[in-house]
Scaffold this active site. Structure first.
Site, PDB file in Angstrom:
ATOM      1  N   LYS A  54       3.871   5.649  -6.255  1.00 21.42           N
ATOM      2  CA  LYS A  54       4.544   4.546  -6.955  1.00 21.42           C
ATOM      3  C   LYS A  54       5.610   5.081  -7.910  1.00 21.42           C
ATOM      4  CE  LYS A  54       0.568   1.492  -6.471  1.00 21.42           C
ATOM      5  NZ  LYS A  54      -0.663   0.937  -7.049  1.00 21.42           N
ATOM      6  N   GLN A  98      -3.465   1.098 -12.970  1.00 18.94           N
ATOM      7  CA  GLN A  98      -4.073   1.400 -11.666  1.00 18.94           C
ATOM      8  C   GLN A  98      -5.571   1.083 -11.681  1.00 18.94           C
ATOM      9  OE1 GLN A  98      -2.375   2.501  -8.832  1.00 18.94           O
ATOM     10  NE2 GLN A  98      -4.346   2.220  -7.797  1.00 18.94           N
ATOM     11  N   ASP A 121       1.794  -6.474 -10.839  1.00 20.01           N
ATOM     12  CA  ASP A 121       0.741  -6.521  -9.818  1.00 20.01           C
ATOM     13  C   ASP A 121       0.379  -7.969  -9.492  1.00 20.01           C
ATOM     14  OD1 ASP A 121      -0.064  -4.142  -8.670  1.00 20.01           O
ATOM     15  OD2 ASP A 121      -1.412  -3.598 -10.311  1.00 20.01           O
TER      16      ASP A 121
END
Ligand code: NDP
Length: 295
Positions: A54, A98, A121
């Site tokens: 990422k 994460q 997200d």
């Protein structure tokens, strides 16, 4: 005739290139780079690999990426304090924590602490609610957004099609169903308690499998000509002793004989997830700078 392969790698590459160009325009218009902050607690090997890709993709898309690695024994208050700091930081447009987080941290509390307008997200309840009511300001979870992109690229309009989504998680199944409904599909969500799953699947023009069970969807579950999106990532024993390989939730070889189109695993949905993370960061940056979001 064997099903067409939907090439997620090529689609993701094209999208990332477009995002990179738009990110340059954003920098010129706003005087700063679009910024993504990533947070990783601990050193889980799979999470470390995901985060590294990422961060690399962020830089390749001409965005500003700042990574915050925290030790595995980080307390919840410490992580919440960092999230608060990132919420206030004007150079940060997107915040990605994460998952999974270590046991001592309440994941729901951490997600709830992220500014919904920086929640790239798309996991915050405010964004889930926006998606559910059709609010265009929703930041939508990256994996289902990537699936929708592949479906629309391949099929064009989805209006009136029968869609079946197997899986009802908050990060894949539910948002996928909401996106398909917004495209005017007739949507069924199947899960572990669904009775006669093969029969439910057989009516699908679009079948999205997001289960986490290797090759569960068999060839005779599929309507001839259907479009199959395989989200599953499952590690199974490989041909050689001691080796493993990745397979999806769909029995690929069988399905390919029946379906009209199918995403391979790997190389289908997976690459789209990171591309959509970049896209969400770009969208968040434009909204925060009161600039029109590029197509
Ligand atoms: P979850 O474990 O959160 O959800 C799985 C869903 O599948 C649940 O709703 C569960 O039903 C349902 N399910 C389980 N067993 C069956 C069964 N026998 N029949 C029907 N439904 C069943 O998984 P995620 O949604 O997070 O992920 C799904 C898969 O997608 C995983 O393989 C994951 O690795 C992969 N994934 C891939 C990504 C990518 O970038 N390509 C990103 C995210 C996930 P119930 O609710 O009843 O328990």
């Amino acid at each position: 005739m064997a099903a067409a392969l939907i090439d997620g790698r090529a689609a993701a590459e094209a999208l990332r290139a477009r995002v990179g160009i738009a990110a340059d325009f954003f920098r010129a218009a706003s005087g700063r780079a679009a910024g993504l902050a990533t947070v990783l607690v601990g050193e889980d090997p799979a999470s470390s690999v995901y985060i590294r890709s990422k961060i690399k993709a962020t830089h390749e898309a001409n965005m500003h990426g700042v990574h915050h690695p925290l030790p595995a024994d980080t307390r919840e208050e410490q992580l919440l304090a960092l999230v608060e700091q990132l919420n206030r930081d004007p150079s940060v447009d997107g915040i990605l924590v994460q998952l999974p987080l270590p046991d001592q941290i309440d994941t729901a509390r951490v997600i709830a602490a992220i500014d919904p307008d920086k929640d790239v997200d798309g996991f915050h309840v405010v964004n889930a609610g926006r998606l559910a009511v059709g609010d265009p300001d929703a930041l939508v979870p990256c994996t289902p957004l990537g699936c929708l992109h592949l479906l629309k690229s391949h099929l064009g309009s989805l209006s009136g099609l029968e869609a079946v989504v197997i899986g009802r998680s908050n990060i894949v199944g539910k948002p996928m169903a909401a996106l398909l409904l917004a495209e005017s599909c007739t949507v069924t969500i199947a899960h572990s308690r669904t009775s006669d799953l093969p029969e439910v699947c057989r009516r699908a023009d679009i079948l999205v499998a997001a289960v986490g069970r290797a090759e569960m969807v068999r060839g005779d579950w599929i309507k001839p000509g259907a479009c199959l999106i395989d989200v599953g990532i499952n590690r199974v024993a490989g041909a050689e002793p001691g080796k493993t390989r990745i397979v999806g939730d769909v029995a690929f070889d069988e399905a390919r004989e029946v379906a009209g189109a199918i995403t391979p695993v790997p190389g289908g949905v997976g690459p789209m997830t990171i591309a959509m993370l970049l896209r969400n960061t770009l969208v968040a940056a434009h909204r925060r700078a009161n600039l029109a979001v590029p197509e």
